[in-house]
Scaffold this motif. Structure first.
Motif, mmCIF file in Angstrom:
data_model
loop_
_atom_site.group_PDB
_atom_site.id
_atom_site.type_symbol
_atom_site.label_atom_id
_atom_site.label_comp_id
_atom_site.label_asym_id
_atom_site.label_seq_id
_atom_site.Cartn_x
_atom_site.Cartn_y
_atom_site.Cartn_z
ATOM 1 N N SER A 52 0.840 -1.199 0.000
ATOM 2 C CA SER A 52 0.000 0.000 0.000
ATOM 3 C C SER A 52 0.874 1.247 0.000
ATOM 4 C CB SER A 52 -0.923 0.012 1.225
ATOM 5 O OG SER A 52 -0.157 0.158 2.409
ATOM 6 N N LEU A 53 0.253 2.380 -0.296
ATOM 7 C CA LEU A 53 0.980 3.642 -0.292
ATOM 8 C C LEU A 53 1.503 3.966 1.097
ATOM 9 C CD1 LEU A 53 1.899 6.257 -1.661
ATOM 10 C CD2 LEU A 53 -0.376 7.207 -1.202
ATOM 11 N N ARG A 118 -8.873 9.051 -1.111
ATOM 12 C CA ARG A 118 -7.893 7.994 -1.359
ATOM 13 C C ARG A 118 -6.691 8.639 -2.034
ATOM 14 N NH1 ARG A 118 -7.805 3.474 0.949
ATOM 15 N NH2 ARG A 118 -6.944 2.453 -0.888
ATOM 16 N N ASP A 120 -3.844 7.067 -3.198
ATOM 17 C CA ASP A 120 -2.987 6.211 -4.020
ATOM 18 C C ASP A 120 -2.649 6.852 -5.358
ATOM 19 O OD1 ASP A 120 -5.043 4.562 -2.342
ATOM 20 O OD2 ASP A 120 -3.307 3.240 -2.559
ATOM 21 N N GLN A 123 0.557 9.048 -5.806
ATOM 22 C CA GLN A 123 1.877 8.459 -5.637
ATOM 23 C C GLN A 123 2.757 8.753 -6.854
ATOM 24 O OE1 GLN A 123 1.796 4.264 -4.976
ATOM 25 N NE2 GLN A 123 3.992 4.030 -5.113
ATOM 26 N N GLU A 185 -5.037 1.671 6.864
ATOM 27 C CA GLU A 185 -3.876 2.384 6.340
ATOM 28 C C GLU A 185 -3.427 3.492 7.288
ATOM 29 O OE1 GLU A 185 -4.448 3.798 2.415
ATOM 30 O OE2 GLU A 185 -4.426 1.817 1.513
#
Length: 310
Positions: A52-53, A118, A120, A123, A185
């Motif tokens: 995951s990030l 979110r 992600d 990134q 997360e």
């Protein structure tokens, strides 16, 4: 090079002794921090905790703290020159890297909790005399960012508590599932900025004293400075290990399985050889009119199945 140290007012035996103590304490704390970073990176590699990030940011922070610890281990009081400049560059660069990743972690938490976003998709990977410079290039940005992070945390805590207290609307399974994923997360990230602030406090106090009293260094403040500044990696390792999910994986069985998975992870496709069998259809005479046929399997150990080619 402690014999050439003039941090505590000259080359008297007491000043040299204090310089030696500071240098040794710095190396010891940096070495412990380096070991902590190495263990942290080993666990991340073993259990593949970089999917995951959030976990990738923790990995990047660990790498930055690892090299930062190396800088503290090799640093000592040197005359101005190439080696001194290289050490200064190394230390400043990886201090900035560690601070930048802590800021990224805080921003990620803020967007996840407060804005419910979110992250992600965001990134991106991209390949004593100079008192004013000390504060301009490091301490002012450092504590300005820490102050902003604290404001973010206050906002995060407030929003999280309000959402627990007040609930309205229809039940949305997709939204609830997204909340659970986001909470997983967020959980491992929340303490990293706090420990970064804790280990940065004594260096700030020492540099403030240096700024106001440049010719009167205090041994205790300098000692606390060199004890806490290299401990970023160790503090991060403690936070990382105390995560419940990570802690549950640190058993002998889990570690052994993880090592085997890492070192012996090879997929082999082998040819399947069927047993030497013969299939016969058996129908009782009495039930010849019945549609229920029974297939009987006979084993033929002496029979060899030869490859007849394509």
């Amino acid at each position: 090079m402690a014999e050439n140290c003039t941090l505590f007012g000259g080359l008297s035996p007491s000043s040299v002794s204090q310089c030696v103590t500071v240098a040794r304490v710095k190396r010891v704390t940096a070495s412990v921090s380096l070991i902590g970073c190495f263990c942290m990176l080993l666990v991340i590699w073993l259990f593949r905790k970089y999917n995951s990030l959030a976990q990738k940011m923790i990995l990047s922070l660990a790498v930055a703290a690892f090299f930062d610890s190396i800088a503290y281990i090799m640093s000592e009081v040197l005359p101005d020159g190439v080696l001194c400049n290289f050490q200064a560059w190394w230390l400043t660069y990886f201090d900035w890297c560690a601070l930048a990743w802590v800021c990224c972690i805080t921003l990620n938490l803020y967007l996840n909790v407060v804005k419910e976003m979110r992250t992600d998709r965001f990134q991106l990977w991209i390949t004593e005399e100079h008192v004013a410079w000390r504060f301009v290039i490091w301490y002012i940005p450092l504590f300005s960012l820490i102050f902003l992070m604290m404001l973010c945390y206050l906002r995060i805590i407030y929003v999280a508590k309000q959402r627990v207290i007040t609930w309205s609307g229809t039940y949305d399974p997709g939204r609830e599932r997204s909340k659970i994923i986001m909470a997983e997360e967020i959980k491992p990230l929340k303490w990293y900025p706090c420990v970064y602030l804790a280990v940065s406090l004594f260096p700030l106090l020492n540099r403030l004293h240096n700024a106001f009293y440049p010719s009167q260094p205090v041994f205790i403040l300098t000692l606390l400075h060199v004890m806490s500044a290299p401990l970023h990696g160790l503090a991060n390792a403690f936070v990382f290990v105390l995560d419940k999910e990570t802690w549950s994986q640190l058993t002998l069985t889990s570690l052994r399985v993880a090592f085997q998975s890492r070192l012996c992870d090879s997929t082999k496709i082998k040819e399947y050889h069927p047993a030497n069998v013969r299939y016969m259809s058996h129908i009782d005479e009495e039930d010849s009119d019945s549609d229920d046929d029974t297939t009987v399997l006979f084993s033929m150990p002496s029979m060899t199945l030869r490859d007849k080619g394509p």
